[in-house]
Design a protein around this motif. Structure first.
Motif, mmCIF file in Angstrom:
data_model
loop_
_atom_site.group_PDB
_atom_site.id
_atom_site.type_symbol
_atom_site.label_atom_id
_atom_site.label_comp_id
_atom_site.label_asym_id
_atom_site.label_seq_id
_atom_site.Cartn_x
_atom_site.Cartn_y
_atom_site.Cartn_z
ATOM 1 N N ASP A 722 48.158 53.063 51.807
ATOM 2 C CA ASP A 722 48.812 53.638 50.637
ATOM 3 C C ASP A 722 47.901 53.441 49.421
ATOM 4 O O ASP A 722 47.334 52.357 49.219
ATOM 5 C CB ASP A 722 50.157 52.942 50.414
ATOM 6 C CG ASP A 722 51.008 53.646 49.371
ATOM 7 O OD1 ASP A 722 50.601 53.644 48.201
ATOM 8 O OD2 ASP A 722 52.060 54.193 49.730
ATOM 9 N N PRO A 723 47.702 54.446 48.585
ATOM 10 C CA PRO A 723 46.810 54.297 47.418
ATOM 11 C C PRO A 723 47.262 53.242 46.435
ATOM 12 O O PRO A 723 46.477 52.815 45.572
ATOM 13 C CB PRO A 723 46.822 55.699 46.792
ATOM 14 C CG PRO A 723 48.040 56.364 47.318
ATOM 15 C CD PRO A 723 48.266 55.807 48.678
ATOM 16 N N ARG A 724 48.505 52.769 46.523
ATOM 17 C CA ARG A 724 48.976 51.736 45.610
ATOM 18 C C ARG A 724 48.597 50.333 46.061
ATOM 19 O O ARG A 724 48.828 49.359 45.358
ATOM 20 C CB ARG A 724 50.492 51.841 45.450
ATOM 21 C CG ARG A 724 50.938 53.075 44.685
ATOM 22 C CD ARG A 724 52.405 53.352 44.848
ATOM 23 N NE ARG A 724 52.738 53.716 46.232
ATOM 24 C CZ ARG A 724 53.853 54.325 46.611
ATOM 25 N NH1 ARG A 724 54.757 54.633 45.716
ATOM 26 N NH2 ARG A 724 54.074 54.607 47.871
ATOM 27 N N VAL A 725 48.019 50.209 47.252
ATOM 28 C CA VAL A 725 47.578 48.906 47.735
ATOM 29 C C VAL A 725 46.320 48.485 46.972
ATOM 30 O O VAL A 725 45.361 49.254 46.847
ATOM 31 C CB VAL A 725 47.297 48.958 49.250
ATOM 32 C CG1 VAL A 725 46.758 47.608 49.734
ATOM 33 C CG2 VAL A 725 48.548 49.343 50.026
ATOM 34 N N LEU A 726 46.335 47.250 46.434
ATOM 35 C CA LEU A 726 45.152 46.709 45.769
ATOM 36 C C LEU A 726 44.188 46.188 46.832
ATOM 37 O O LEU A 726 44.518 45.274 47.584
ATOM 38 C CB LEU A 726 45.533 45.572 44.819
ATOM 39 C CG LEU A 726 44.364 44.831 44.165
ATOM 40 C CD1 LEU A 726 43.579 45.753 43.250
ATOM 41 C CD2 LEU A 726 44.838 43.590 43.422
ATOM 42 N N ILE A 727 43.011 46.778 46.893
ATOM 43 C CA ILE A 727 41.973 46.373 47.844
ATOM 44 C C ILE A 727 40.828 45.789 47.040
ATOM 45 O O ILE A 727 40.277 46.458 46.164
ATOM 46 C CB ILE A 727 41.493 47.567 48.693
ATOM 47 C CG1 ILE A 727 42.680 48.205 49.430
ATOM 48 C CG2 ILE A 727 40.426 47.114 49.686
ATOM 49 C CD1 ILE A 727 42.307 49.459 50.193
ATOM 50 N N GLN A 728 40.480 44.550 47.343
ATOM 51 C CA GLN A 728 39.478 43.876 46.523
ATOM 52 C C GLN A 728 38.658 42.925 47.383
ATOM 53 O O GLN A 728 39.166 42.316 48.338
ATOM 54 C CB GLN A 728 40.170 43.096 45.395
ATOM 55 C CG GLN A 728 39.229 42.595 44.319
ATOM 56 C CD GLN A 728 39.970 42.259 43.047
ATOM 57 O OE1 GLN A 728 40.948 42.906 42.688
ATOM 58 N NE2 GLN A 728 39.509 41.232 42.352
ATOM 59 N N GLU A 729 37.376 42.814 47.031
ATOM 60 C CA GLU A 729 36.513 41.849 47.720
ATOM 61 C C GLU A 729 36.816 40.449 47.193
ATOM 62 O O GLU A 729 36.979 40.250 45.993
ATOM 63 C CB GLU A 729 35.049 42.191 47.504
ATOM 64 C CG GLU A 729 34.632 43.521 48.113
ATOM 65 C CD GLU A 729 34.941 43.617 49.596
ATOM 66 O OE1 GLU A 729 34.574 42.672 50.323
ATOM 67 O OE2 GLU A 729 35.560 44.607 50.009
ATOM 68 N N TYR A 730 36.880 39.510 48.107
ATOM 69 C CA TYR A 730 37.245 38.134 47.748
ATOM 70 C C TYR A 730 36.300 37.183 48.463
ATOM 71 O O TYR A 730 36.046 37.319 49.675
ATOM 72 C CB TYR A 730 38.698 37.863 48.161
ATOM 73 C CG TYR A 730 39.144 36.431 47.986
ATOM 74 C CD1 TYR A 730 39.541 35.948 46.752
ATOM 75 C CD2 TYR A 730 39.170 35.559 49.076
ATOM 76 C CE1 TYR A 730 39.955 34.639 46.592
ATOM 77 C CE2 TYR A 730 39.579 34.243 48.924
ATOM 78 C CZ TYR A 730 39.980 33.790 47.684
ATOM 79 O OH TYR A 730 40.382 32.490 47.530
ATOM 80 N N GLU A 731 35.767 36.223 47.705
ATOM 81 C CA GLU A 731 34.867 35.225 48.282
ATOM 82 C C GLU A 731 35.681 33.997 48.652
ATOM 83 O O GLU A 731 36.233 33.320 47.791
ATOM 84 C CB GLU A 731 33.776 34.858 47.285
ATOM 85 C CG GLU A 731 32.660 34.005 47.870
ATOM 86 C CD GLU A 731 31.821 34.757 48.896
ATOM 87 O OE1 GLU A 731 31.333 34.096 49.839
ATOM 88 O OE2 GLU A 731 31.658 35.992 48.760
ATOM 89 N N GLY A 732 35.762 33.713 49.945
ATOM 90 C CA GLY A 732 36.510 32.560 50.415
ATOM 91 C C GLY A 732 35.695 31.282 50.317
ATOM 92 O O GLY A 732 34.729 31.174 49.543
#
Length: 816
Positions: A722-732
Motif C-alpha cells: 500500500d502506498p501509505r506504508v512507510l518504507i525506510q532504511e534502518y541501521e540495526g
C-alpha cells in the motif's frame, strides 16, 4: 498463544548484573541514612541516586592514530553505581565519530552484553586528516545531558593528500580563562584563582602575567605551571572595581618577546562565601576553610559526595566570618569528590573538587616471552590480573610505535578515576596518578579548578520527583520510536495500532498503540545490520495518519574545549608515504580477510510460535492462482468472495467455528490488509504457508487467526505494498567483525612472498582472566615484516569496579 504485553519501567533482569547493581545502590544509600543530618539533604541525594542511577561508558581504542581507509576497533565498558562496578543496565551503546564542526561522519549501534561491547568503524578513504571526537552514550545516559557522554579523541591522517602537506599558519592570538576557587570572587575575601592560557587552536601556552585593579595597580603575579595552567591568590579590595590580567607569552631562546594581551577576571560579588581546600599540617589530612562577608548567615551545611553517594555531611558555624574543618582523606572515596556548601535553606553556595589517587586499582601485567623477535615470529604473551577480585574483563592491543603515533587517550583507570569528572581532554592524565610532591599536588589542584564540572544540578536533586525519566533504558535491544500525526499537520494521533516489520524469512512483527503525543515504541530485539523496515497503521482504523521514524541518536552536543588542531607536517612527508604504501599493500593482499563477520545467532521461530498448520507448497501440485491453492490444500482457511472482493476466514480450533473477520495476513512478516492484492500474487513465488487457527493476542492487539505467506528469499518478491506504508532504511546493531591476523606456524608460511605490513599486530577485546592466585591467561600472535618497537596495551575491569591498565614494549628486528 498469548504474547505478554510490555511492562512499564522499571523492569530489571533478574539474576543479572543490573539487579545486583541497583540493589547494591539501594543498600549503599540506606547505609548513608545516619548521615542525613542536613535537613534531609543527604536523603534527597540518595533518592536521586535511586531514581536516576549513574551509568558510564568507557571506550578502549586499538590505537590513537589511523589512516583513512583503515579500521578502528574498540571495546566498550559499562559501569555504574557508587563503586563504578560493571553494570548491565543498557543493552545498546550509540557510538559516533564527530568532525571539528560536531557533525557525525560515522555512527553505529553497538550491542552490550554483560556490561561490555565491541565494535568497529571502517574509516572512509575520503575522510580528511584531522582530530576527531568519538562519543559514546546509552539512551539512559541522555537523561544526564551530553556532558555525561564518553568523549575520546583520535587522529586520522589521509595519506592520499598528505604528500604535499602544508602546515596551517600558527596563531599568535591567545585566550585566558579564570576560575575562582569555590566558584566566585567575593569582595574582601582572599581567594585562590586558577587559570588556563591557550592559543586560538586550543593548544596550551606557557605564559606569565600580572593582575591589575581598575586603577592599574598590580595586585598579583602569576605564571603557568603545566598544560598552560596555573594559579594565584589575592583579595578583591573594597571599591577596587573590576580586575584584569596582562598576559605575556613565554618567548623561546633568541626570540623577541611576543606582544602582551589583556583578559578580564570574573566579576566580583559584594556579598557571599568562599570555600577553599588545602593540605593540612598533618599528612593525610585536608584543611577546609569557609569565609563569608559580614551579614551572611553564620550556619552553613557542608556535604562531601562522590558518584551520587554522601561521604561526609556536617553543619558548620562561622565565627567572625570564618570556619575551618580538618578532613581525614581516608574518609573520602577514591577518585574525585565534591565538597558542596549549602545555606540552611539548602541552596548551593560554593563547590570544590578534590582528587584522591585510587588505592585499590586492578594490577595488570602483560609479559611477552622475549624482549626481541624476528619478523614472522610467534609472540607468546601472558596476561594476568594479580589482585583481581574474581574474573576480570580485559582488552588487549599490540601496535607499532613510530613518529606519527599520536598522544594516547586516558586509560580506563584514568578515565573512571579522574578524567570522566572533568570537562574536555586532559594532557597526559597519567601524570596526575604517578607524580608526587608539592608540584604535582598543585598541578592536580589547578586541573580540578579549571576543568571540573558536575553531572547534575542541585535543583534537579532537591525538587520533588516529577514522573519517570524522559529516556528509559533499552533493556533488550534498540528501541525504535516513531510518531503519528495527522496528514499535513503536526497534530498527534493517539490510540492507533501501528505495525513495525522488516521483510525476512524470519517472521517478526511488532505492534504498539500511539500515546497522547502520538509516540510509538517498538522493541525489535537484536536486529543486526542494514534493514528495510516498514511501518503502517490498520487502514480500517485510519488511512490518513502520517508516520515519522525518529532518529535514535542525540542531537545535543557537549560544550567542550576545542581540542588542539592537527596539522600535516612537511617533515613527516617520508613517514606519510611509508604508511600510505603499507596500507595499500595490506588492502591489496589481505583486504577481503579484513571484512569477515561473525554469524550472529538468530531465532528462526516466527513471532507466533509454532503454527497449527504448515504447507510447503513445493510438496503439492502447483496452481497458478492463490484461490485454487487455498481451496485445494488449506482446509483451515476458507475463501469467500463478497462485494469488495476476496475475504479469508480461519477456523477457530477451540470453538470449532469460523471467525467472521479476516485474519492477520502476512507476507514475509509484513501485514497485508488488502486481501485482493495477496490473492492476485503469483503463488509460484511463495514457498511456504503457515496458519494459526485460533485467536492470537499480541500486546493489546488481537487477531482472528494468522495466515503467513513466505517467499523463497524473504524479500516480498516485488509485491507492491500500500502506498501509505512507510518504507525506510534502518541501521540495526553492528555486526561483529572478526579481527584478522596471519599465522606463520610452518616454514612454508614463513617463506611466503606475500608481504605483511601490519601496524596493528593484535586486537582482542574479549580476554577474561581469573582472580588473584591463578595462572596467567596465555595469548599468542605473530609479528609481521615491519621492524620497530611495538606497544602492548592491556586495559580492563573486574567485578568490583577496580580498573587497571598496563603498557609494555618489545622489538621486532630487521630480517638478516
Amino acid at each position: 498463544m498469548l504474547c505478554l504485553p510490555r511492562f512499564p519501567f522499571p523492569l530489571h533482569r533478574t539474576g543479572g548484573l543490573l539487579l545486583a547493581g541497583l540493589l547494591g545502590l539501594a543498600t549503599a544509600a540506606a547505609a548513608q541514612a545516619p548521615l542525613d543530618s542536613l535537613g534531609g539533604l543527604t536523603g534527597q541525594l540518595a533518592r536521586h541516586a535511586r531514581q536516576l542511577p549513574r551509568e558510564e561508558l568507557f571506550l578502549h581504542f586499538d590505537r590513537p592514530l589511523y589512516l583513512s581507509g583503515e579500521t578502528m576497533w574498540f571495546k566498550l565498558y559499562a559501569t555504574g553505581g557508587p563503586q563504578g562496578r560493571p553494570q548491565a543496565l543498557s543493552s545498546v551503546a550509540y557510538v559516533e565519530v564527530l568532525d571539528a564542526g560536531r557533525r557525525p561522519v560515522l555512527r553505529g549501534k553497538v550491542p552490550l552484553r554483560e556490561a561490555t561491547g565491541q565494535g568497529t568503524f571502517l574509516l572512509p578513504a575520503s575522510l580528511p586528516s584531522g582530530r576527531y571526537t568519538v562519543r559514546a552514550y546509552t539512551r539512559w545516559m541522555r537523561n544526564f545531558g551530553p556532558q555525561a557522554f564518553f568523549h575520546g579523541t583520535v587522529t586520522v591522517v589521509n595519506t592520499f593528500a598528505a604528500s604535499g602537506a602544508v602546515p596551517a599558519p600558527d596563531s599568535a592570538a591567545l585566550e585566558a580563562r579564570f576560575f575562582p576557587e569555590g566558584g566566585e570572587l567575593v569582595r574582601g575575601l582572599r581567594s585562590k584563582v586558577a587559570f588556563k592560557v591557550t592559543d586560538k587552536r586550543g593548544r596550551a601556552v606557557a605564559a606569565t602575567g600580572t593582575v591589575l585593579d581598575a586603577q592599574g595597580t598590580a595586585v598579583a603575579n602569576f605564571s603557568t605551571r603545566r598544560g598552560g595552567m596555573g594559579s594565584f591568590e589575592f583579595t578583591p579590595a573594597t571599591g577596587a572595581g573590576a580586575y584584569s590580567a596582562v598576559i605575556n607569552r613565554a618567548a623561546g631562546p633568541g626570540q623577541p618577546r611576543p606582544q602582551a594581551f589583556t583578559s578580564r577576571l570574573p566579576a566580583v560579588r559584594e556579598q557571599g562565601y568562599v570555600l577553599s581546600l588545602a593540605p593540612a599540617a598533618s599528612p593525610g589530612q585536608l584543611l577546609l576553610t569557609v569565609q563569608s562577608t559580614p551579614g551572611q548567615p553564620e550556619t552553613v551545611l557542608l556535604l562531601a559526595h562522590a558518584r551520587q553517594q554522601a561521604a561526609l555531611a556536617r553543619p558548620l558555624r562561622l565565627q567572625n566570618g570564618r570556619a575551618e574543618l580538618v578532613v581525614n582523606q581516608r574518609e573520602l572515596p577514591d577518585g574525585v569528590s565534591r565538597f558542596t556548601l549549602f545555606s540552611e535553606a539548602r541552596q548551593p553556595l560554593a563547590e570544590r573538587l578534590f582528587f584522591q589517587r585510587p588505592r585499590h586499582g586492578l594490577a595488570l601485567t602483560a609479559r611477552p616471552d622475549q624482549p626481541r623477535y624476528s619478523p614472522r615470529a610467534k609472540v607468546s604473551l601472558n596476561v594476568a590480573a594479580t589482585n583481581a577480585a574474581g574474573p576480570a574483563s580485559l582488552s588487549v592491543a599490540v601496535y607499532r610505535l613510530d613518529s606519527l603515533s599520536a598522544a594516547t587517550n586516558p586509560t580506563i583507570d584514568q578515565y573512571l578515576g579522574l578524567t570522566s569528572e572533568l570537562r574536555g581532554s586532559v594532557e597526559n592524565p597519567g601524570y596526575y596518578f604517578a607524580a608526587t610532591g608539592p608540584e604535582a599536588e598543585a598541578a592536580t589542584d589547578e586541573l580540578l579548578l579549571v576543568q571540573g564540572w558536575s553531572r547534575f544540578t542541585w535543583a534537579d536533586v532537591l525538587r520533588p520527583a516529577a514522573g519517570p525519566p524522559a529516556f528509559q533504558p533499552e533493556l533488550y535491544g534498540p528501541v525504535v520510536q516513531a510518531r503519528l500525526t495527522r496528514a499535513n499537520s503536526e497534530e498527534p494521533r493517539a490510540g492507533l495500532t501501528t505495525y513495525f516489520s522488516s521483510p525476512s524469512r524470519v517472521v517478526r512483527l511488532y505492534t504498539d498503540y500511539s500515546d497522547a503525543n502520538g509516540l510509538l515504541r517498538f522493541e525489535p530485539g537484536n536486529l543486526y545490520g542494514p534493514q528495510t523496515v516498514m511501518l503502517q497503521t490498520d487502514p480500517r482504523q485510519d488511512s490518513t495518519a502520517r508516520i515519522t521514524l525518529l532518529d535514535p541518536y542525540s542531537e545535543q552536543f557537549a560544550t567542550l574545549p576545542t581540542p588542539p588542531a592537527f596539522d600535516l607536517t612537511t617533515r613527516f612527508r617520508t613517514d606519510y608515504a611509508r604508511r600510505h604504501l603499507q596500507a595499500q599493500v595490506q588492502t591489496v593482499f589481505a583486504g577481503r580477510k579484513y571484512d569477515r563477520y561473525r554469524v550472529m545467532p538468530t531465532d528462526s521461530v516466527p513471532f507466533y510460535g509454532r503454527p497449527d498448520a504448515t504447507y510447503p507448497l513445493d510438496s503439492y501440485t502447483r496452481f497458478k492462482v492463490f484461490e485454487e491453492v487455498l481451496r485445494e490444500y488449506v482446509p483451515g482457511v476458507i475463501v469467500r468472495i463478497r462485494n469488495d472482493g476476496f475475504h479469508l476466514m480461519t477456523m477457530d480450533n477451540i470453538s470449532k467455528s469460523l471467525f467472521q473477520e479476516n485474519p492477520l495476513v502476512l507476507l514475509d512478516g509484513v501485514p497485508v490488509f488488502n486481501v485482493n492484492k495477496i490473492m492476485a500474487m503469483n503463488p509460484l513465488k511463495v514457498q511456504r504457508l503457515d496458519v494459526v487457527n485460533s485467536r492470537y493476542f499480541q500486546g493489546e492487539a488481537a487477531y482472528d487467526g494468522i495466515v503467513s505467506f513466505r517467499t523463497y528469499k524473504g524479500n516480498l518478491e516485488g509485491f507492491q505494498l500500500d502506498p501509505r506504508v512507510l518504507i525506510q532504511e534502518y541501521e540495526g546493531l553492528q555486526e561483529k567483525r572478526e579481527f584478522y591476523a596471519p599465522r606463520y606456524d610452518t616454514p612454508e608460511q614463513q617463506r611466503s612472498r606475500r608481504p605483511d605490513m601490519r601496524e596493528l599486530l593484535y586486537w582482542n577485546p574479549a580476554v577474561t582472566v581469573a582472580g588473584s592466585g591463578t595462572a596467567p591467561q596465555p595469548l599468542e600472535f605473530f609479528t609481521g615484516d615491519q621492524p620497530g618497537r611495538y606497544l602492548i596495551e592491556v586495559q580492563g575491569l573486574d567485578a568490583t569496579g577496580a580498573a587497571g591498565s598496563s603498557r609494555s614494549t618489545f622489538e621486532v628486528q630487521p630480517a638478516l
